[in-house]
Write a protein that holds these residues in place. Structure first.
Motif, PDB file in Angstrom:
ATOM      1  N   GLU A 234      21.086  13.722  -1.461  1.00  0.00           N
ATOM      2  CA  GLU A 234      22.258  13.184  -2.129  1.00  0.00           C
ATOM      3  C   GLU A 234      22.854  14.226  -3.063  1.00  0.00           C
ATOM      4  OE1 GLU A 234      21.823   8.576  -3.010  1.00  0.00           O
ATOM      5  OE2 GLU A 234      20.076   9.671  -3.776  1.00  0.00           O
ATOM      6  N   VAL A 235      24.186  14.197  -3.162  1.00  0.00           N
ATOM      7  CA  VAL A 235      24.899  15.022  -4.137  1.00  0.00           C
ATOM      8  C   VAL A 235      25.558  14.061  -5.121  1.00  0.00           C
ATOM      9  CG1 VAL A 235      26.613  16.824  -4.508  1.00  0.00           C
ATOM     10  CG2 VAL A 235      25.294  16.775  -2.376  1.00  0.00           C
ATOM     11  N   LEU A 236      25.144  14.118  -6.372  1.00  0.00           N
ATOM     12  CA  LEU A 236      25.533  13.129  -7.364  1.00  0.00           C
ATOM     13  C   LEU A 236      26.142  13.804  -8.591  1.00  0.00           C
ATOM     14  CD1 LEU A 236      22.104  11.254  -7.217  1.00  0.00           C
ATOM     15  CD2 LEU A 236      24.172  10.612  -5.954  1.00  0.00           C
ATOM     16  N   SER A 237      26.546  12.964  -9.517  1.00  0.00           N
ATOM     17  CA  SER A 237      27.002  13.441 -10.821  1.00  0.00           C
ATOM     18  C   SER A 237      26.616  12.409 -11.862  1.00  0.00           C
ATOM     19  CB  SER A 237      28.514  13.676 -10.830  1.00  0.00           C
ATOM     20  OG  SER A 237      29.211  12.462 -10.637  1.00  0.00           O
TER      21      SER A 237
ATOM     22  N   ILE B 269      16.671  14.542  -3.823  1.00  0.00           N
ATOM     23  CA  ILE B 269      15.919  14.671  -2.571  1.00  0.00           C
ATOM     24  C   ILE B 269      14.857  13.580  -2.533  1.00  0.00           C
ATOM     25  CG2 ILE B 269      14.503  16.154  -1.108  1.00  0.00           C
ATOM     26  CD1 ILE B 269      15.624  18.552  -2.644  1.00  0.00           C
ATOM     27  N   GLU B 270      14.920  12.718  -1.526  1.00  0.00           N
ATOM     28  CA  GLU B 270      13.932  11.658  -1.339  1.00  0.00           C
ATOM     29  C   GLU B 270      13.060  11.993  -0.132  1.00  0.00           C
ATOM     30  OE1 GLU B 270      13.641   6.811  -0.598  1.00  0.00           O
ATOM     31  OE2 GLU B 270      15.560   7.849  -0.447  1.00  0.00           O
ATOM     32  N   ASN B 271      11.752  12.015  -0.331  1.00  0.00           N
ATOM     33  CA  ASN B 271      10.808  12.394   0.720  1.00  0.00           C
ATOM     34  C   ASN B 271      10.135  11.164   1.303  1.00  0.00           C
ATOM     35  OD1 ASN B 271       8.818  13.499   2.352  1.00  0.00           O
ATOM     36  ND2 ASN B 271       7.523  14.140   0.651  1.00  0.00           N
TER      37      ASN B 271
ATOM     38  N   ILE C  20      17.336  26.933  -4.386  1.00  0.00           N
ATOM     39  CA  ILE C  20      16.316  26.228  -5.154  1.00  0.00           C
ATOM     40  C   ILE C  20      15.145  25.879  -4.257  1.00  0.00           C
ATOM     41  CG2 ILE C  20      15.884  24.328  -6.761  1.00  0.00           C
ATOM     42  CD1 ILE C  20      19.380  24.597  -5.634  1.00  0.00           C
ATOM     43  N   ASP C  21      13.935  26.058  -4.766  1.00  0.00           N
ATOM     44  CA  ASP C  21      12.724  25.588  -4.092  1.00  0.00           C
ATOM     45  C   ASP C  21      12.256  24.316  -4.778  1.00  0.00           C
ATOM     46  OD1 ASP C  21      12.613  27.719  -2.267  1.00  0.00           O
ATOM     47  OD2 ASP C  21      11.626  28.994  -3.760  1.00  0.00           O
ATOM     48  N   ALA C  22      11.960  23.288  -3.981  1.00  0.00           N
ATOM     49  CA  ALA C  22      11.554  21.991  -4.538  1.00  0.00           C
ATOM     50  C   ALA C  22      10.333  21.474  -3.799  1.00  0.00           C
ATOM     51  CB  ALA C  22      12.693  20.985  -4.427  1.00  0.00           C
ATOM     52  N   GLN C  23       9.396  20.947  -4.558  1.00  0.00           N
ATOM     53  CA  GLN C  23       8.202  20.311  -3.992  1.00  0.00           C
ATOM     54  C   GLN C  23       8.254  18.830  -4.348  1.00  0.00           C
ATOM     55  OE1 GLN C  23       4.533  22.364  -4.809  1.00  0.00           O
ATOM     56  NE2 GLN C  23       3.287  20.569  -4.391  1.00  0.00           N
TER      57      GLN C  23
ATOM     58  N   TYR D 115      15.135  15.004  -8.639  1.00  0.00           N
ATOM     59  CA  TYR D 115      16.522  15.274  -9.018  1.00  0.00           C
ATOM     60  C   TYR D 115      16.581  16.602  -9.771  1.00  0.00           C
ATOM     61  CZ  TYR D 115      17.345  10.345  -7.964  1.00  0.00           C
ATOM     62  OH  TYR D 115      17.439   9.133  -7.329  1.00  0.00           O
ATOM     63  N   GLY D 116      17.625  17.337  -9.482  1.00  0.00           N
ATOM     64  CA  GLY D 116      17.809  18.622 -10.149  1.00  0.00           C
ATOM     65  C   GLY D 116      19.253  18.836 -10.567  1.00  0.00           C
TER      66      GLY D 116
END
Length: 342
Positions: free
Chosen positions: A219-222, A249-251, A282-285, A293-294
């Motif tokens: 998702e792209v949010l604000s 990002i939902e896993n 960006i790297d995300a785990q 969320y970032g």
């Protein structure tokens, strides 16, 4: 020399008689069902067998037969008789069912009980995981067996229901093979095989491991004025100012995942990307079932006009040399107008 044969024989006889009396009072069918439930709880709820055949063999009767059988045993502690006496006992104690009716009711009541147990799980806000479902079914079944054992022992011995496996097997053999016609016997065998195949198919559909859909959501949010995340990325930014948005990002892949997210500024003409520039990586785990969320801030290269901000997501070890929306595992984008204040 003392004659020890008589006391020994009498003692042995007394033990045999005591064993027979205990066996006569012991509800062997309920004990067997309770033992099966205990084994099923371990195999399905505790130990990960990994065997589809074993899950079917254990899970099918646990779901579609055992709860109903325990319920029937609790409701009908008496054996069916030809003549039904009228007495002052409660109506539920005077009701009697035959063995065939017990089997039919066991399947039917199991299908009726399972949705009710599902409602209990939902009311308690528990997840529908295998250990919880198996645990709830086992607790219900054991409780019904306990009630059935008490009610059956309160019935006079001559009227009490008893399960005789040898007698039931002989009756089944006579019903299938005891016909005088070879054709009728063959038809009976075909019907039995067809019933077993049908029940096995239903059991496999119910108790075989269901992987379900595995996916990753991007998702792209604000963030709005109230501090809540909304699906409304900024549609305008001043030239040279930072463009702020949030990536979610939902896993749901069934395991912990490592992702790489690439943010591009794209120029599009006639629906085709004519130029692109990477603005962030960006790297995300993300743990299984989790959402990360970032907050991101980028400065566009464009000094005016409309540009497309694309967010491309990849598995960490599968990032191509030229990232595009066509080769991304997941992607999202939004349009923003770069306003030139000059």
């Amino acid at each position: 020399m003392k004659d020890r044969s008589t006391p020994q024989f009498q003692s042995f006889t007394a033990v045999r008689q005591g064993s027979k009396q205990l066996a006569a009072r012991l509800p062997t069918d309920l004990v067997g069902v309770a033992g099966f439930v205990a084994v099923a709880a371990v195999l399905l709820g505790v130990v990960d067998t990994g065997s589809a055949f074993l899950r079917i063999a254990v899970g099918f009767p646990l779901l579609l037969f055992v709860p109903g059988y325990a319920t029937v045993a609790a409701l009908f502690p008496r054996a069916a008789t030809v003549e039904r006496e009228a007495d002052s006992s409660p109506l539920v104690d005077r009701l009697e069912v035959t063995d065939g009716e017990r089997v039919a009711l066991a399947f039917g009541l199991s299908l009726a009980v399972l949705p009710l147990l599902g409602l209990v799980i939902a009311a308690l806000s528990w997840s529908y995981s295998t250990p919880i479902v198996v645990g709830v079914v086992c607790v219900y079944t054991l409780s019904a067996i306990w009630i059935a054992a008490i009610r059956r022992l309160r019935v006079p011995a001559e009227r009490r229901y008893r399960f005789d496996l040898t007698h039931k097997a002989s009756a089944l053999h006579a019903a299938v093979f005891g016909t005088k016609s070879t054709v009728h016997t063959a038809i009976n065998i075909v019907l039995v095989v067809a019933m077993l195949v049908a029940l096995t198919s239903v059991g496999y559909a119910l108790v075989s491991p269901q992987d379900g859909e595995r996916y990753t959501s991007l998702e792209v949010l604000s963030e709005n004025d109230d501090g809540e995340l909304v699906a409304d990325p900024p549609s305008e930014v001043d030239s040279g100012e930072e463009l702020s948005f949030v990536i979610g990002i939902e896993n749901r892949e069934g395991e912990e995942m490592e992702y790489t997210v690439i943010v591009q500024e794209q120029w599009v003409s006639d629906g085709e990307v004519i130029d692109r520039h990477e603005r962030d990586r960006i790297d995300a785990q993300v743990s299984n079932g989790g959402t990360a969320y970032g907050d991101r801030e980028i400065t566009t290269e464009a000094t005016g006009g409309d540009v497309r901000i694309a967010v491309l997501l990849y598995e960490a070890d599968d990032v191509p040399e030229t990232p595009t929306t066509d080769n991304a595992y997941r992607y999202g984008y939004f349009w923003t107008e770069v306003v030139d204040d000059v």
